[in-house]
Write a protein that holds these residues in place. Structure first.
Motif, PDB file in Angstrom:
ATOM      1  N   SER A   1      43.449  17.386 -18.391  1.00 35.54           N
ATOM      2  CA  SER A   1      41.995  17.327 -18.277  1.00 35.54           C
ATOM      3  C   SER A   1      41.302  18.327 -19.190  1.00 35.54           C
ATOM      4  N   THR A   2      42.011  19.396 -19.560  1.00 32.65           N
ATOM      5  CA  THR A   2      41.419  20.367 -20.489  1.00 32.65           C
ATOM      6  C   THR A   2      42.080  20.301 -21.865  1.00 32.65           C
ATOM      7  N   ASN A   3      43.000  19.342 -22.068  1.00 35.49           N
ATOM      8  CA  ASN A   3      43.725  19.253 -23.338  1.00 35.49           C
ATOM      9  C   ASN A   3      44.252  20.635 -23.745  1.00 35.49           C
ATOM     10  N   ALA A   4      45.024  21.231 -22.854  1.00 35.92           N
ATOM     11  CA  ALA A   4      45.486  22.612 -23.053  1.00 35.92           C
ATOM     12  C   ALA A   4      46.231  22.779 -24.371  1.00 35.92           C
ATOM     13  N   GLY A   5      46.037  23.923 -25.002  1.00 35.99           N
ATOM     14  CA  GLY A   5      46.628  24.190 -26.310  1.00 35.99           C
ATOM     15  C   GLY A   5      47.738  25.220 -26.205  1.00 35.99           C
ATOM     16  N   GLY A   6      47.469  26.443 -26.635  1.00 38.52           N
ATOM     17  CA  GLY A   6      48.437  27.509 -26.482  1.00 38.52           C
ATOM     18  C   GLY A   6      49.076  27.934 -27.776  1.00 38.52           C
ATOM     19  N   ILE A   7      50.316  28.412 -27.663  1.00 40.57           N
ATOM     20  CA  ILE A   7      50.919  29.175 -28.756  1.00 40.57           C
ATOM     21  C   ILE A   7      51.790  28.347 -29.704  1.00 40.57           C
ATOM     22  N   LYS A   8      51.974  27.067 -29.428  1.00 45.72           N
ATOM     23  CA  LYS A   8      52.860  26.265 -30.295  1.00 45.72           C
ATOM     24  C   LYS A   8      52.117  25.110 -30.975  1.00 45.72           C
TER      25      LYS A   8
ATOM     26  N   ALA B   1      38.546  15.537 -20.755  1.00 42.10           N
ATOM     27  CA  ALA B   1      37.246  15.195 -20.159  1.00 42.10           C
ATOM     28  C   ALA B   1      36.934  16.068 -18.945  1.00 42.10           C
ATOM     29  N   GLU B   2      37.814  16.993 -18.621  1.00 43.73           N
ATOM     30  CA  GLU B   2      37.586  17.984 -17.556  1.00 43.73           C
ATOM     31  C   GLU B   2      37.212  17.329 -16.221  1.00 43.73           C
ATOM     32  N   GLY B   3      37.823  16.193 -15.950  1.00 46.92           N
ATOM     33  CA  GLY B   3      37.617  15.539 -14.657  1.00 46.92           C
ATOM     34  C   GLY B   3      36.276  14.856 -14.495  1.00 46.92           C
TER      35      GLY B   3
END
Lengths: 472, 472
Positions: free
Chosen positions: A154-161, A207-209
């Protein structure tokens, strides 16, 4: 002081109806639960949900949504609540629909390298599952131990990779979404190639729900990387870091390219009991990670390192000789956020295209220092993707409220700079409540109007996480 | 006989208004132009556009769309017209808006590895541009010499490198779209990370021009691969091919995993003057491609090859020793489509999840052979992605019309099987006119209804490529 839940009452008939769907002890209205489930890692909003509901199946989610749609009751979907933009905060009498119980992993297929996850599966649980199969789930970030797959999607999480493996978007092969009318969409069904009409899955991701509740996903897994080497390089300035990125990317497939400032390093070394990577103090540090398929890759990295030193871009550097060393080098970057928490930092997650990062950072630095010369800025982030995390530490002399007020001004300046650079007001944390007033710095009025119209298609009653991203 | 354009007249005032926008000689109404611009590589529809307009700028596109919206005139955007689902066919008096003139490549940034392309840039032109910069545009397919970037984006073109590099979707960093009201959306602006609201760019990709006209894109480029080796393996049966895929993917990063049947090989060897890869006849052949970063990769591939032989999956094989050999092995796969053209083949582009391909193929084979035992089936495709191309050759004894009628039945059976397997009725060719009646085999009524509503948001007058994907 902002954290006491307000008293918002649901009608008894509604509570009874919810209990009839999920069972009596799975509708929570006690203060602790309202406080716990009513907020995320953002700390600017007073949690005030009316009830917490814990469904155990897709059918139950659909029944809850139908009930809410009938009575026009607002719903907030809730995962691990590790969000940093208040996307899952319930501060307006909403019913929180928490997906914790829908946490099963099933239907692993080694040939497709896919696995079916309930929305409540913890990120780390999926990473571990993949590792147990000799595979890899490459989306990784600081909150992997508590964030949930449904929230990640829902937040299309990203991060370190992200530089190598992309965002969560790239790992969702199938998606089940319950819309605002309680209907179930079964999107893309695990296919790699599917050009049969609009890819609605992509709309639901990030779309954050607000379009519906992600209840299940088929996640793609990857080949496990072998023998990851970590290199930390000290650079002379921000443009040098970008030259280093370009030089390495031309020759080596990097799986991470992170950066942090000298101040960030000092704080993390002091407070986490870690060693500096080397003694030379540098303005910024780059952390590179790459797979050593064989020795030639490391040889090549060493040649590149020397070339970068010769050109004056790199002042000093070190490379991991073991998995433990690699882990410790990673901690220099990954422990920053936790380390600076006691300073009640102002945080902002922004991006530009990669090549504009140095000028962009310099402008933000200058704008902040001009008005608030005593503010300490801690920069770090995923610079290989153009994504920087701006952190400003609260000076001891300022109260939290004074600091927040001044940071409100800072936000304004930062977002104006973001707009001038064609950047994003939210690179990877989403918009939620925290950034909706700033959305127009990144998106045109027409884009925002189209988003609102699209929301109405999925959620005609406006009950799905209302007030997040934009107000209707 | 289906290819004569009908006479559809635009009012003189409209023609004059179009000429005022683009210039007198850029509004074409002669028969040859109407025929040329009114159709794509699909040959089942009679081209019947009312006029062809060739704008040279985004402003001109916007002016044309505003004019069309005012007068409720239907527009068909037209790229290289190499589509295989009649997505850019104009057979109903539409105005064709051809993007050929908007073919400039600009704003290359070596650090971001991005470049700005007009919608009319030819795929091969972008590939060549990237190569000249020491970089790589990895989306590649048979029609790269004439297809255009705008069309690639509108159909989310796939091709032969998807297993490693994904579809066109994965290489669009920014997108400019003129909506059905003539407004310009500037989506994502080249950012790698941008979680500020719905990713509308993803909606426009693969929408086949029904939401708006792609006028420009910022395309991402990649590191150039070094020394690609090609291996062709003969396998005992379809399940063996999947085992080979799994074995190789666990150890080597494959950039292609294609397949073709013995009949396909025979045709292509006979008609293209190519050598068989080896003498052993096999039911199917797999073509693998991988980057040889150093010798160890080829060594590993040889070990895997031997293991596959020992297990009885692979009967024979060969590996390229030079770039020329690699090219010739690729031709065994890439020349199939052209080779079988004289047989007026029935073509279908379908997919399932990878693991279900063998059972899926067997069911299709059985269904066709049961009713039409004399039909020759040529299978080939991108099996590493679960995407197979079904080709049935017309028996000499049948007229084209008889053959087409029988193939209508075949389509029905194939799509019923696709539905049972949860597959896609269009893996990479899109829906267009050709498959819209079959869309419901892959997408639910609710999904289709949501697509229609979304179209209305972007195109309230319904003038953008109407009748493609679905009827409103």
């Amino acid at each position: 002081m902002l954290e006491e839940p307000s008293l918002v009452l649901l009608e008894t008939a509604t509570l009874n109806a919810l209990q009839a769907i999920v069972g009596e002890n799975r509708v929570l209205t006690d203060d602790d639960s309202l406080r716990h489930y009513g907020r995320d890692w953002t700390r600017f909003y007073q949690p005030a949900p009316s009830a917490i509901v814990l469904p155990g199946s897709v059918d139950e989610v659909q029944a809850i949504v139908r009930l809410a749609a009938d009575q026009k009751l607002a719903l907030v979907p809730s995962g691990g609540r590790t969000g940093l933009s208040a996307g899952s905060v319930a501060c307006n009498g909403e019913i929180v629909l928490a997906l914790d119980r829908m946490n099963s992993i099933s239907d692993f297929n080694p040939m497709d390298r896919t696995v079916r996850c309930g929305a409540g599966v913890i990120t780390e649980q999926l990473q571990q599952f993949a590792a147990n199969q000799g595979l890899y789930y490459p989306v990784d970030f600081a909150s992997a131990g508590s964030s949930q797959i449904g929230g990640n999607i829902s937040t299309n999480a990203g991060g370190i990779k992200v530089i190598r493996h992309g965002m969560t978007r790239d790992w969702v092969a199938g998606l089940k979404l319950v819309t605002g009318t309680g209907e179930l969409l079964d999107l893309n069904q695990g296919l790699i190639k599917n050009n049969a009409g609009y890819d609605l899955r992509q709309l639901a991701i990030g779309a954050e729900g607000t379009l519906g509740i992600v209840v299940e996903a088929t996640m793609q897994l990857d080949r496990a990387p072998r023998d990851l080497a970590v290199m930390v390089l000290g650079v002379s300035d921000m443009s040098a870091i970008m030259e280093v990125l370009t030089a390495f990317q031309a020759a080596i497939e990097l799986s991470a390219f992170e950066f942090f400032s000298e101040l960030a390093l000092q704080k993390v070394v002091e407070h986490q009991g870690l060693q500096r990577p080397f003694e030379t103090p540098c303005e910024y540090y780059a952390l590179l990670e790459f797979e050593q398929a064989d020795e030639s890759v490391l040889d090549q990295a060493m040649v590149l390192f020397e070339q970068c030193v010769e050109r004056g871009w790199v002042l000093d550097g070190t490379v991991s000789q073991s998995e433990t060393q690699a882990k410790n080098l990673w901690r220099l970057r990954e422990d920053i956020s936790e380390t600076i928490t006691p300073w009640t930092p102002y945080k902002n997650d922004i991006s530009t295209v990669i090549s504009k990062v140095p000028a962009f950072l310099a402008e933000v630095d200058a704008a902040v220092k001009k008005s608030y010369p005593d503010f300490e800025i801690v920069w770090f982030g995923h610079i290989g993707d153009g994504n920087v995390h701006l952190n400003i530490l609260k000076p001891d002399a300022l109260s939290v409220d004074e600091f927040r007020a001044q940071c409100g001004e800072v936000s304004q300046w930062v977002f104006e700079i973001v707009q001038r650079y064609g950047g994003s007001v939210s690179a990877e944390h989403g918009v939620g409540l925290l950034k909706k007033d700033y959305l127009h710095y990144s998106r045109s009025p027409l884009e925002i109007e189209i988003m609102k119209q699209i929301k109405k298609v999925f959620d005609p009653q406006g009950i799905m996480n209302p007030g997040k991203i934009f107000d209707l």
